[in-house]
Design a protein around this motif. Structure first.
Motif, PDB file in Angstrom:
ATOM      1  N   LYS A  14       0.839  -1.185   0.000  1.00  0.00           N
ATOM      2  CA  LYS A  14       0.000   0.000   0.000  1.00  0.00           C
ATOM      3  C   LYS A  14       0.875   1.236   0.000  1.00  0.00           C
ATOM      4  CE  LYS A  14      -3.826   2.287   2.351  1.00  0.00           C
ATOM      5  NZ  LYS A  14      -4.794   2.264   3.489  1.00  0.00           N
ATOM      6  N   GLY A  15       0.590   2.154  -0.902  1.00  0.00           N
ATOM      7  CA  GLY A  15       1.404   3.354  -1.017  1.00  0.00           C
ATOM      8  C   GLY A  15       0.709   4.585  -0.463  1.00  0.00           C
ATOM      9  N   LYS A  16       0.956   5.701  -1.122  1.00  0.00           N
ATOM     10  CA  LYS A  16       0.400   6.973  -0.670  1.00  0.00           C
ATOM     11  C   LYS A  16      -1.054   7.127  -1.111  1.00  0.00           C
ATOM     12  CE  LYS A  16       4.906   9.267  -1.214  1.00  0.00           C
ATOM     13  NZ  LYS A  16       5.632  10.345  -1.931  1.00  0.00           N
ATOM     14  N   THR A  17      -1.809   7.829  -0.316  1.00  0.00           N
ATOM     15  CA  THR A  17      -3.163   8.217  -0.690  1.00  0.00           C
ATOM     16  C   THR A  17      -3.215   9.741  -0.704  1.00  0.00           C
ATOM     17  OG1 THR A  17      -4.161   6.231   0.276  1.00  0.00           O
ATOM     18  CG2 THR A  17      -5.603   8.134  -0.087  1.00  0.00           C
ATOM     19  N   TYR A  18      -3.416  10.307  -1.883  1.00  0.00           N
ATOM     20  CA  TYR A  18      -3.412  11.756  -2.019  1.00  0.00           C
ATOM     21  C   TYR A  18      -4.799  12.312  -1.734  1.00  0.00           C
ATOM     22  CZ  TYR A  18       1.206  11.281  -4.111  1.00  0.00           C
ATOM     23  OH  TYR A  18       2.534  11.001  -4.318  1.00  0.00           O
ATOM     24  N   PRO A  19      -4.866  13.483  -1.121  1.00  0.00           N
ATOM     25  CA  PRO A  19      -6.168  14.043  -0.729  1.00  0.00           C
ATOM     26  C   PRO A  19      -6.990  14.499  -1.921  1.00  0.00           C
ATOM     27  CG  PRO A  19      -4.426  15.647  -0.342  1.00  0.00           C
ATOM     28  CD  PRO A  19      -3.739  14.363  -0.722  1.00  0.00           C
ATOM     29  N   LYS A  20      -8.262  14.638  -1.689  1.00  0.00           N
ATOM     30  CA  LYS A  20      -9.189  15.166  -2.689  1.00  0.00           C
ATOM     31  C   LYS A  20      -8.796  16.585  -3.071  1.00  0.00           C
ATOM     32  CE  LYS A  20     -14.096  16.410  -3.016  1.00  0.00           C
ATOM     33  NZ  LYS A  20     -15.389  16.386  -2.286  1.00  0.00           N
ATOM     34  N   PRO A  21      -8.820  16.920  -4.369  1.00  0.00           N
ATOM     35  CA  PRO A  21      -8.471  18.283  -4.775  1.00  0.00           C
ATOM     36  C   PRO A  21      -9.358  19.311  -4.083  1.00  0.00           C
ATOM     37  CG  PRO A  21      -8.639  16.840  -6.682  1.00  0.00           C
ATOM     38  CD  PRO A  21      -9.161  16.064  -5.510  1.00  0.00           C
ATOM     39  N   GLU A  22      -8.772  20.391  -3.658  1.00  0.00           N
ATOM     40  CA  GLU A  22      -9.508  21.417  -2.925  1.00  0.00           C
ATOM     41  C   GLU A  22     -10.633  21.988  -3.784  1.00  0.00           C
ATOM     42  OE1 GLU A  22      -8.647  25.615  -0.534  1.00  0.00           O
ATOM     43  OE2 GLU A  22      -6.996  24.431  -1.370  1.00  0.00           O
ATOM     44  N   GLY A  23     -11.826  21.972  -3.228  1.00  0.00           N
ATOM     45  CA  GLY A  23     -12.976  22.545  -3.912  1.00  0.00           C
ATOM     46  C   GLY A  23     -13.633  21.631  -4.934  1.00  0.00           C
ATOM     47  N   ALA A  24     -13.056  20.451  -5.167  1.00  0.00           N
ATOM     48  CA  ALA A  24     -13.598  19.529  -6.180  1.00  0.00           C
ATOM     49  C   ALA A  24     -14.903  18.904  -5.686  1.00  0.00           C
ATOM     50  CB  ALA A  24     -12.591  18.445  -6.506  1.00  0.00           C
ATOM     51  N   LYS A  25     -15.911  18.900  -6.529  1.00  0.00           N
ATOM     52  CA  LYS A  25     -17.207  18.329  -6.189  1.00  0.00           C
ATOM     53  C   LYS A  25     -17.507  17.033  -6.940  1.00  0.00           C
ATOM     54  CE  LYS A  25     -19.195  22.888  -5.189  1.00  0.00           C
ATOM     55  NZ  LYS A  25     -20.266  23.870  -5.522  1.00  0.00           N
ATOM     56  N   ASN A  26     -16.782  16.814  -8.036  1.00  0.00           N
ATOM     57  CA  ASN A  26     -17.015  15.632  -8.876  1.00  0.00           C
ATOM     58  C   ASN A  26     -15.681  14.935  -9.099  1.00  0.00           C
ATOM     59  OD1 ASN A  26     -17.952  13.739 -10.735  1.00  0.00           O
ATOM     60  ND2 ASN A  26     -17.855  15.188 -12.455  1.00  0.00           N
ATOM     61  N   THR A  27     -15.399  13.894  -8.338  1.00  0.00           N
ATOM     62  CA  THR A  27     -14.091  13.238  -8.423  1.00  0.00           C
ATOM     63  C   THR A  27     -14.220  11.755  -8.758  1.00  0.00           C
ATOM     64  OG1 THR A  27     -14.015  12.662  -6.063  1.00  0.00           O
ATOM     65  CG2 THR A  27     -13.135  14.825  -6.705  1.00  0.00           C
ATOM     66  N   ARG A  28     -13.144  11.206  -9.313  1.00  0.00           N
ATOM     67  CA  ARG A  28     -13.009   9.764  -9.533  1.00  0.00           C
ATOM     68  C   ARG A  28     -11.706   9.323  -8.891  1.00  0.00           C
ATOM     69  NH1 ARG A  28     -15.901   6.937 -13.394  1.00  0.00           N
ATOM     70  NH2 ARG A  28     -14.933   5.167 -12.335  1.00  0.00           N
ATOM     71  N   THR A  29     -11.699   8.113  -8.358  1.00  0.00           N
ATOM     72  CA  THR A  29     -10.527   7.585  -7.662  1.00  0.00           C
ATOM     73  C   THR A  29      -9.749   6.643  -8.569  1.00  0.00           C
ATOM     74  OG1 THR A  29     -11.686   7.729  -5.539  1.00  0.00           O
ATOM     75  CG2 THR A  29      -9.724   6.333  -5.626  1.00  0.00           C
ATOM     76  N   PHE A  30      -8.427   6.830  -8.609  1.00  0.00           N
ATOM     77  CA  PHE A  30      -7.537   6.000  -9.419  1.00  0.00           C
ATOM     78  C   PHE A  30      -6.492   5.354  -8.509  1.00  0.00           C
ATOM     79  CE2 PHE A  30      -9.438   8.854 -12.373  1.00  0.00           C
ATOM     80  CZ  PHE A  30      -9.508   8.174 -13.574  1.00  0.00           C
ATOM     81  N   ARG A  31      -6.349   4.049  -8.650  1.00  0.00           N
ATOM     82  CA  ARG A  31      -5.348   3.279  -7.896  1.00  0.00           C
ATOM     83  C   ARG A  31      -4.269   2.864  -8.894  1.00  0.00           C
ATOM     84  NH1 ARG A  31      -5.422  -2.433  -6.636  1.00  0.00           N
ATOM     85  NH2 ARG A  31      -4.252  -2.921  -4.723  1.00  0.00           N
ATOM     86  N   ILE A  32      -3.074   3.414  -8.735  1.00  0.00           N
ATOM     87  CA  ILE A  32      -2.046   3.292  -9.772  1.00  0.00           C
ATOM     88  C   ILE A  32      -0.790   2.613  -9.229  1.00  0.00           C
ATOM     89  CG2 ILE A  32      -0.590   4.586 -11.386  1.00  0.00           C
ATOM     90  CD1 ILE A  32      -2.732   6.728 -11.490  1.00  0.00           C
ATOM     91  N   TYR A  33      -0.280   1.681 -10.024  1.00  0.00           N
ATOM     92  CA  TYR A  33       0.948   0.953  -9.696  1.00  0.00           C
ATOM     93  C   TYR A  33       2.147   1.888  -9.810  1.00  0.00           C
ATOM     94  CZ  TYR A  33       4.560  -2.742 -10.201  1.00  0.00           C
ATOM     95  OH  TYR A  33       5.651  -3.553 -10.055  1.00  0.00           O
ATOM     96  N   ARG A  34       2.970   1.908  -8.766  1.00  0.00           N
ATOM     97  CA  ARG A  34       4.163   2.745  -8.764  1.00  0.00           C
ATOM     98  C   ARG A  34       5.401   1.893  -8.495  1.00  0.00           C
ATOM     99  NH1 ARG A  34       3.532   8.069  -8.189  1.00  0.00           N
ATOM    100  NH2 ARG A  34       5.527   7.997  -9.308  1.00  0.00           N
ATOM    101  N   TYR A  35       6.422   2.101  -9.299  1.00  0.00           N
ATOM    102  CA  TYR A  35       7.697   1.419  -9.094  1.00  0.00           C
ATOM    103  C   TYR A  35       8.816   2.283  -9.648  1.00  0.00           C
ATOM    104  CZ  TYR A  35      11.743  -1.510 -10.081  1.00  0.00           C
ATOM    105  OH  TYR A  35      13.010  -1.989 -10.173  1.00  0.00           O
ATOM    106  N   SER A  36       9.874   2.430  -8.878  1.00  0.00           N
ATOM    107  CA  SER A  36      11.041   3.169  -9.345  1.00  0.00           C
ATOM    108  C   SER A  36      12.291   2.350  -9.072  1.00  0.00           C
ATOM    109  CB  SER A  36      11.160   4.521  -8.643  1.00  0.00           C
ATOM    110  OG  SER A  36      12.388   5.160  -9.012  1.00  0.00           O
ATOM    111  N   PRO A  37      13.110   2.090 -10.096  1.00  0.00           N
ATOM    112  CA  PRO A  37      14.341   1.316  -9.885  1.00  0.00           C
ATOM    113  C   PRO A  37      15.355   2.067  -9.021  1.00  0.00           C
ATOM    114  CG  PRO A  37      14.306   2.264 -12.089  1.00  0.00           C
ATOM    115  CD  PRO A  37      12.961   2.535 -11.480  1.00  0.00           C
ATOM    116  N   GLU A  38      15.138   3.361  -8.849  1.00  0.00           N
ATOM    117  CA  GLU A  38      16.062   4.169  -8.051  1.00  0.00           C
ATOM    118  C   GLU A  38      15.786   4.036  -6.556  1.00  0.00           C
ATOM    119  OE1 GLU A  38      15.435   8.039  -9.586  1.00  0.00           O
ATOM    120  OE2 GLU A  38      16.245   7.580 -11.575  1.00  0.00           O
ATOM    121  N   GLU A  39      14.644   3.445  -6.208  1.00  0.00           N
ATOM    122  CA  GLU A  39      14.285   3.287  -4.804  1.00  0.00           C
ATOM    123  C   GLU A  39      14.391   1.817  -4.400  1.00  0.00           C
ATOM    124  OE1 GLU A  39      10.442   4.913  -4.158  1.00  0.00           O
ATOM    125  OE2 GLU A  39      10.922   6.846  -5.093  1.00  0.00           O
ATOM    126  N   ASP A  40      15.042   1.571  -3.294  1.00  0.00           N
ATOM    127  CA  ASP A  40      15.234   0.202  -2.812  1.00  0.00           C
ATOM    128  C   ASP A  40      14.031  -0.214  -1.977  1.00  0.00           C
ATOM    129  OD1 ASP A  40      16.331  -2.237  -2.242  1.00  0.00           O
ATOM    130  OD2 ASP A  40      17.596  -1.497  -0.608  1.00  0.00           O
TER     131      ASP A  40
END
Length: 259
Positions: A14-40
């Motif tokens: 489980k990674g980061k969960t970013y907050p809802k954009p300020e003032g946004a009334k109509n949002t969709r949630t996206f769960r995205i795979y993250r990987y960086s070879p620079e991070e161990d």
């Protein structure tokens, strides 16, 4: 029973969960795979909320919105935005497709996005397609002739030209090959649906004079015959093509040649 587990260090957490954009009334949630070879560290699933009143209708629009407004480090390929280049192929909602022609409204609830399956990951949603492109090059995707070139052009009847419909439109997005279980297990030997579709495109071309050579190159227990007609390739093709049918036609040509 066979137990299939991811190698140590590759199980997404489980990674980061970013907050809802300020003032946004109509949002969709996206769960995205993250990987960086620079991070161990293990890959992760990061969660984003996109303001749909400030975003276009396609999944690619949402990814660009996230990159521009939330997380500039998110990596993905994109180019034409018209379903022509195949660059933005990825797994969306459990299905391989291209993000630029996939509507956000085609999905309910949280939309999960990951890179094309069973390929090494360069970063985030970018797979390493080196082998995929090498297999495409191996089928010699160009006209081969022994006859001296004509003064103007190689002519072809409308009827023969029609035989290429459903073949030449392939955009090499790799959605089909990376959805194929046979390609998952034998990707180093089996050519895969995309390369074989392109191979048949030249085998079916009345102007090409290397039919025997092309069939000889495919006459191998793995290159062609690892296809078991599972049909995943046809189901996921974003252009509506039928690689399984093309592979069947090649097998038919092989059988007819053997007599």
């Amino acid at each position: 029973m066979v137990q299939l587990t991811l190698p140590k260090g590759s199980q997404p957490k489980k990674g980061k969960t970013y907050p809802k954009p300020e003032g946004a009334k109509n949002t969709r949630t996206f769960r995205i795979y993250r990987y960086s070879p620079e991070e161990d560290s293990n890959p992760s699933w990061d969660t984003y909320k996109v303001d749909m009143d400030d975003c276009g209708p396609m999944v690619l629009d949402a990814l660009i919105w996230i990159k521009n407004n939330v997380d500039a480090s998110l990596a993905f390929r994109r180019s034409c935005r018209e379903g022509v280049c195949g660059s933005c192929s990825m797994n969306i909602g459990g299905r391989n497709t291209i993000a630029c022609t996939t509507g956000i409204d085609e999905y309910k609830g949280t939309i999960t996005i990951s890179p094309l399956p069973h390929q090494p990951v360069v970063k985030d949603l970018i797979p390493d397609l080196t082998q995929f492109y090498a297999q495409h090059a191996a089928i010699k995707p160009y006209l081969k002739t022994d006859t001296p070139a004509p003064e103007k052009e190689w002519q072809q009847s409308p009827e023969d030209r029609e035989k290429l419909d459903g073949l030449y439109e392939c955009i090499m997005c790799a959605s089909c090959s990376t959805a194929c279980p046979s390609y998952w297990w034998n990707g180093d030997k089996y050519m895969g649906p995309a390369a074989l579709l392109q191979s048949y495109r030249w085998l079916a071309d009345s102007r090409d004079e290397a039919t025997g050579e092309r069939l000889d190159d495919l006459n191998d227990p793995f290159k062609l015959y690892r296809c078991h007609t599972i049909m995943n390739c046809t189901q996921v093709c974003p252009k509506g093509l039928n690689p399984a049918k093309a592979i069947g036609e090649i097998k038919k040509m092989m059988a007819e040649r053997e007599g």
